[in-house]
Structure formats: structure tokens, C-alpha cells
Enzyme design. Structure first.
Site, PDB file in Angstrom:
ATOM      1  N   LYS A 196      -2.632  -1.664  -3.601  1.00  0.00           N
ATOM      2  CA  LYS A 196      -3.459  -0.740  -3.108  1.00  0.00           C
ATOM      3  C   LYS A 196      -2.247   0.884  -4.051  1.00  0.00           C
ATOM      4  O   LYS A 196      -1.147   0.690  -3.043  1.00  0.00           O
ATOM      5  CB  LYS A 196      -4.170  -0.804  -2.118  1.00  0.00           C
ATOM      6  CG  LYS A 196      -4.790   0.702  -1.835  1.00  0.00           C
ATOM      7  CD  LYS A 196      -5.592   0.576  -0.268  1.00  0.00           C
ATOM      8  CE  LYS A 196      -5.650   2.266  -0.576  1.00  0.00           C
ATOM      9  NZ  LYS A 196      -6.056   2.592   1.446  1.00  0.00           N
ATOM     10  N   LYS A 246       0.989  -1.205   0.040  1.00  0.00           N
ATOM     11  CA  LYS A 246      -0.139   0.269   0.327  1.00  0.00           C
ATOM     12  C   LYS A 246       1.022   0.794  -0.401  1.00  0.00           C
ATOM     13  O   LYS A 246       1.337   1.593   0.645  1.00  0.00           O
ATOM     14  CB  LYS A 246      -0.340  -0.310   1.218  1.00  0.00           C
ATOM     15  CG  LYS A 246      -1.806   1.147   1.510  1.00  0.00           C
ATOM     16  CD  LYS A 246      -2.904   1.251   2.354  1.00  0.00           C
ATOM     17  CE  LYS A 246      -3.003   2.301   2.559  1.00  0.00           C
ATOM     18  NZ  LYS A 246      -4.362   2.308   4.288  1.00  0.00           N
TER      19      LYS A 246
HETATM   20  C1  PBG Z   1      -6.737   3.232   6.044  1.00  0.00           C
HETATM   21  C2  PBG Z   1      -7.696   2.940   4.640  1.00  0.00           C
HETATM   22  C3  PBG Z   1      -7.361   4.026   3.222  1.00  0.00           C
HETATM   23  C4  PBG Z   1      -7.732   4.225   2.408  1.00  0.00           C
HETATM   24  C5  PBG Z   1      -8.780   2.256   3.175  1.00  0.00           C
HETATM   25  N1  PBG Z   1      -8.102   1.804   3.731  1.00  0.00           N
HETATM   26  C6  PBG Z   1      -7.308   5.709   3.886  1.00  0.00           C
HETATM   27  C7  PBG Z   1      -5.458   5.653   4.010  1.00  0.00           C
HETATM   28  O1  PBG Z   1      -4.419   5.347   4.248  1.00  0.00           O
HETATM   29  O2  PBG Z   1      -5.456   6.810   4.500  1.00  0.00           O
HETATM   30  C8  PBG Z   1      -7.969   5.082   0.580  1.00  0.00           C
HETATM   31  C9  PBG Z   1      -8.900   3.889   0.144  1.00  0.00           C
HETATM   32  C10 PBG Z   1      -9.473   5.223  -1.099  1.00  0.00           C
HETATM   33  O3  PBG Z   1      -8.457   6.155  -1.256  1.00  0.00           O
HETATM   34  O4  PBG Z   1     -10.067   4.989  -1.699  1.00  0.00           O
HETATM   35  N2  PBG Z   1      -7.593   2.193   6.601  1.00  0.00           N
END
Ligand code: PBG
Length: 336
Positions: free
Chosen positions: A258, A205
Site C-alpha cells: 500500500k 506501507k
Molecule cells: C491507517 C490506515 C490509513 C489508510 C488505511 N489504514 C491511513 C493512514 O495510514 O494514514 C489509508 C487508506 C486510504 O488512503 O485509502 N489505519
């Protein structure tokens, strides 16, 4: 002029256009499928009743209270979507994010309701603290330094995962990017007798600017600093493979990459190296970009969105989490 034009003779073997001549032929040679069953629909759950509060930065999406889920489930099932990913927005936030493992919280309530409405819906619960902490970080913050502390966060993620498994979640999906979170959650689940609850790890991520609209939706923008000390540098791909390997070793059952659109190379590399089911997350900013351009008439939304999704599948994702799930499923069921 035309009658003096002498065409170059192409060798007969070099005419790839032959298979593009008709839609029937194009469909026949199509390498990648995209179906409603490949799409995971994200839901934002709030406390209270009768709430459907539109999310400004994500047109078509709303924060929903649990009593609004029946209509939603009916709609997505009719479209052929098999799975949802849940995020919770609690009324009360604190420094530890205790709402994340409150059995009366929005996510456990939503899980129970969804499974009651449709036992065959695959319900995935995101496991993180950022929606529940007052400071908006994904873990516990050491007061004096502002550092997100890794090991103190692990048991809290374990408690959240157990809470969602107990409510009936089919899959828990840790997204906090703490080291050791998969192992900690596996141990917590096994200790609580949830040996059969799979973990979908947000293994690779990036610390991405494309999460912007989500943070508005989930009310999880960090009140100070950013997430670069725990999420990955978008410049790195080999490091993603290290992250994935660690999560596999810790017991991840399914893997996630992601964002998706800016990490297609990573999706492909993970697909080639690991046999696990692979999910990619087309995140809020990817959706917002397409929506905004479409609104201005700068893109054909249907074609651009479906192209972005088939590209993620082509890169190697089995399933795609996308805010386009409902629209795409609708488009895929109609010709054009
Ligand atoms: C963190 C989380 C995030 C997203 C999914 N889980 C936000 C982040 O890491 O700041 C982002 C998903 C998206 O942008 O659609 N719990």
C-alpha cells in the site's frame, strides 16, 4: 505518390499486431484478468442509526451506520463483490484509542450485522488505533516527547484484533506499522482461542501523501507531526521486502502492499518472492485523482480506472482494495 511508395518488407514473424486485430483475438491473448471477485470494497462505519453521510473527498462513498448495511450488502453481492474492509469512526476518542476494542463499537457491530446478512461475505477488519485516538496517531503517544511508542501499542492492537475476531471477522488486517504487530496479534488471537482467524498484514506501507482523502473520511488526521516515524519512506523498495519477510516470520497469512499505483514495483517483487496471497490497496488519493480528472472531463473515467486496476493485478496482486469496487464491477459486467 502512393504508387511510388515502396513498403519495407517486414519479416513475417515480426507482426505482433496480428493478435490485436479483433476483440475476440485480444481477449484470447489477454494475460491478466480483472473480475468483481478480485475487488475488495472499503466501508466506513459510524455510530448511530439512519446515517449515510457523503464523504466529500471521495465521491460515491459515505460514512454509514450499521442499519444501512443491508442495502449495501445486497448491492455489492449482486455485483459479484465477495469482500469488504471495515473502518470505524467512533463518537468518542481518547489518548489510548480504547474505542478500538469496544465490543459495542461501530466495527464489531458492523461485523456481526454483515455476517448475519450474508455469512459468505468475506469481512476484513482493519486493525489500527488512528481512528480511535484523540491525537490521530496509529499508536500510543509518549506525552513528553510526542513519540509514538511501539511496544506499548502492541497489546492494544492485540485487544482490537481479538474484539473483531470475537464479533465474527473473517480476517484481521493490522495497518498501524508497529514493529512486532503481527506476532503480538497472533499471540493475542491464539490466547483467546481464535487460532483460525487469519492475519492480513499491511506489510509494506509507505508514508504516503495519497492517504489524504481517507483521513478526512475516517477523521484520523494526526493532530501533530506525521506518520513518517512508523510508515515507510516511499523511496524504499528493498526495505519493503525486509518488512514483508518479518511479517511472514511473525505469522502473517496474507500480505498487503500500500499504496498500489505508486508501488507496482514492490507488488511485483513481493509476488515473485513470497507465495502468500497478496492484496494491494488502491488508496483514497489514487481514487480522488481519477475522480477529479474525470469530473473535469480530462480522463475517460471508466477506461482509466479499469486500466489502473488491471495494472495492479498485472503487477501481481491477487486482490485489490479499491474505492472503485462497485463502479468497476458494474463496468466489468457491461460491454464497452
Ligand atoms: C491507517 C490506515 C490509513 C489508510 C488505511 N489504514 C491511513 C493512514 O495510514 O494514514 C489509508 C487508506 C486510504 O488512503 O485509502 N489505519
Amino acid at each position: 505518390m502512393l504508387d511510388t511508395f515502396v513498403p519495407t518488407t517486414l519479416p513475417d514473424a515480426r507482426r505482433p499486431r496480428r493478435t490485436r486485430r479483433t476483440e475476440a483475438l485480444r481477449a484470447f491473448v489477454r494475460e491478466t484478468s480483472l473480475e468483481a471477485g478480485h475487488l475488495i470494497h472499503p466501508l466506513f462505519i459510524v455510530e448511530g442509526t439512519g446515517i449515510s453521510k457523503p464523504i466529500e473527498t471521495m465521491p460515491g462513498h459515505a460514512q454509514l451506520s450499521v442499519d444501512r448495511l443491508a442495502a449495501e450488502v445486497k448491492e455489492i453481492r449482486a455485483l459479484g463483490i465477495r469482500s469488504v474492509l471495515l473502518f470505524g469512526i467512533p463518537r468518542h476518542k481518547d489518548d489510548e484509542g480504547t474505542g478500538a476494542w469496544d465490543s459495542d463499537g461501530p466495527v464489531p457491530q458492523a461485523i456481526a450485522e454483515l455476517k448475519r446478512l450474508d455469512p459468505s461475505l468475506v469481512v476484513i477488519a482493519d486493525v489500527c488505533l488512528c481512528e480511535y485516538t484523540a491525537h490521530g496517531h496509529c499508536g500510543v503517544v509518549r506525552d513528553d516527547s510526542g513519540v509514538v511508542v511501539n511496544d506499548e501499542t502492541l497489546p492494544l492492537l492485540g485487544a482490537a484484533a481479538v474484539c473483531y475476531a470475537r464479533a465474527g471477522a473473517d480476517i484481521v488486517a493490522p495497518s498501524a506499522m508497529m514493529d512486532g504487530q503481527v506476532a503480538a496479534i497472533r499471540t493475542a488471537l491464539d490466547d483467546a482461542d481464535f487460532l483460525d482467524t487469519p492475519i492480513l498484514s499491511y506489510a509494506a506501507k509507505h508514508a504516503s501523501a495519497f492517504y489524504g482523502p481517507f483521513r478526512g473520511a475516517a477523521e484520523s488526521t494526526p493532530s501533530f507531526g506525521d506518520r513518517r516515524a512508523y510508515q515507510m519512506d516511499p523511496a524504499n523498495a528493498r526495505e519493503a521486502l525486509v518488512e514483508v519477510q518479518i511479517d511472514v516470520d511473525e505469522g502473517a497469512d496474507l500480505l498487503m502492499v500500500k499504496p498500489a499505483g505508486s508501488a507496482l514495483d514492490i507488488i511485483r517483487q513481493v509476488r515473485d518472492r513470497f507465495p502468500h496471497p497478496l492484496v494491494a490497496y488502491q488508496v483514497s488519493g489514487e481514487y480522488a485523482m481519477l475522480k477529479a480528472a474525470a469530473e473535469r472531463g480530462w480522463l475517460d473515467e471508466r477506461r482509466a480506472a479499469l486500466e489502473s486496476l488491471v495494472a495492479i493485478r498485472r503487477a501481481g496482486a491477487d486482490q485489490v482494495i479499491t474505492y472503485y469496487a462497485k463502479e468497476a464491477a458494474r463496468w466489468l459486467s457491461t460491454a464497452g
